[in-house]
Design a protein around this motif. Structure first.
Motif, short mmCIF file in Angstrom:
data_model
loop_
_atom_site.label_atom_id
_atom_site.label_comp_id
_atom_site.label_asym_id
_atom_site.label_seq_id
_atom_site.Cartn_x
_atom_site.Cartn_y
_atom_site.Cartn_z
N GLU A 9 0.84 -1.19 0.00
CA GLU A 9 0.00 0.00 0.00
C GLU A 9 0.88 1.24 0.00
O GLU A 9 1.86 1.31 0.74
N ALA A 10 0.54 2.19 -0.83
CA ALA A 10 1.25 3.47 -0.88
C ALA A 10 0.46 4.47 -0.06
O ALA A 10 -0.51 5.05 -0.53
N ASN A 11 0.87 4.66 1.20
CA ASN A 11 0.20 5.62 2.06
C ASN A 11 1.21 6.62 2.60
O ASN A 11 2.41 6.51 2.33
N GLU A 12 0.72 7.57 3.36
CA GLU A 12 1.59 8.64 3.84
C GLU A 12 2.75 8.13 4.69
O GLU A 12 3.86 8.64 4.61
N ASN A 14 4.40 5.11 4.63
CA ASN A 14 5.47 4.35 3.99
C ASN A 14 5.99 4.98 2.70
O ASN A 14 6.76 4.36 1.98
N THR A 15 5.59 6.20 2.42
CA THR A 15 6.11 6.88 1.23
C THR A 15 6.91 8.13 1.59
O THR A 15 7.15 8.98 0.73
N GLN A 16 7.32 8.24 2.86
CA GLN A 16 8.17 9.36 3.26
C GLN A 16 9.51 9.22 2.54
O GLN A 16 10.10 8.16 2.54
N GLN A 17 9.96 10.30 1.92
CA GLN A 17 11.21 10.24 1.18
C GLN A 17 12.35 10.80 2.02
O GLN A 17 12.16 11.70 2.82
N THR A 18 13.52 10.26 1.79
CA THR A 18 14.70 10.65 2.53
C THR A 18 15.61 11.48 1.65
O THR A 18 15.75 11.21 0.46
N ASP A 19 16.24 12.49 2.24
CA ASP A 19 17.18 13.34 1.51
C ASP A 19 18.55 12.67 1.55
O ASP A 19 19.15 12.51 2.61
#
Length: 186
Positions: A9-12, A14-19
């Motif tokens: 599932e693509a939810n808020e 597990n879709t946090q992106q890292t710099d």
């Protein structure tokens, strides 16, 4: 068509992106959060032992949680490579307030230390298009030792904008030079 076979599932959460961009040069408060030992050539004359560490930024606050990666060549068939790796590891130990290496690399975890972070160099190996095979990345350039006194205040150096290869803005014309003789014109 290829079947994926798992439910994702693509939810808020597990879709946090890292710099993953490099940190600006500066003095940082850091800690080792993970480590692994990699051995090659056990039982041969070409045996090598590398300690790979994940380092987390504690301060300055705007970079807290960012990660750096470093490895130390503790044993290597090339004596110079081994000497450099052991010296760098000794610097890390002293920055952590340790006099000698612990038996287990887990004992290095979560001990705060201070170091100057800077950019390394691009790899000498090049891709077919001439770009470096491995671009420059952050390195620990200098360790600060608690036995030498005050630790630096965590701070980053002023970030200068990259050269965008645009011509410089034209300024007002410089005043005309006087007719004084130049020293090389004698």
């Amino acid at each position: 068509m290829a079947r994926i076979g798992v439910k994702v599932e693509a939810n808020e959460e597990n879709t946090q992106q890292t710099d993953y961009s490099n940190l600006p040069n500066g003095d940082y408060q850091l800690e080792v959060s993970a480590s692994t030992i990699k051995e090659k050539g056990e039982g041969t004359g070409d045996r090598s032992i590398n300690l790979n560490v994940t380092i987390d930024v504690l301060a300055p606050e705007q970079f807290k949680g960012r990660k750096l990666f470093s490895n130390y060549n503790l044993q290597h068939p090339n004596a110079q490579v081994q000497e450099i790796g052991q010296r760098q590891f000794a610097c890390l130990l002293r920055a952590m307030g340790m006099n000698e290496a612990p038996e287990d690399s887990d004992d290095l975890h979560f001990i705060s230390f201070f170091a100057k972070v800077g950019m390394g160099k691009d790899s000498k190996a090049k891709n077919a298009d001439g770009t470096p095979q491995y671009p420059a990345r952050n390195e620990l350039k200098k360790y600060f030792y608690p036995d030498e006194g005050a630790m630096p205040e965590p701070k980053v150096e002023a970030v200068t904008p990259a050269n965008d290869n645009k011509p410089a803005a034209k300024h007002a014309a410089a005043p005309a030079a006087t007719a004084a003789k130049k020293p090389w014109g004698k």
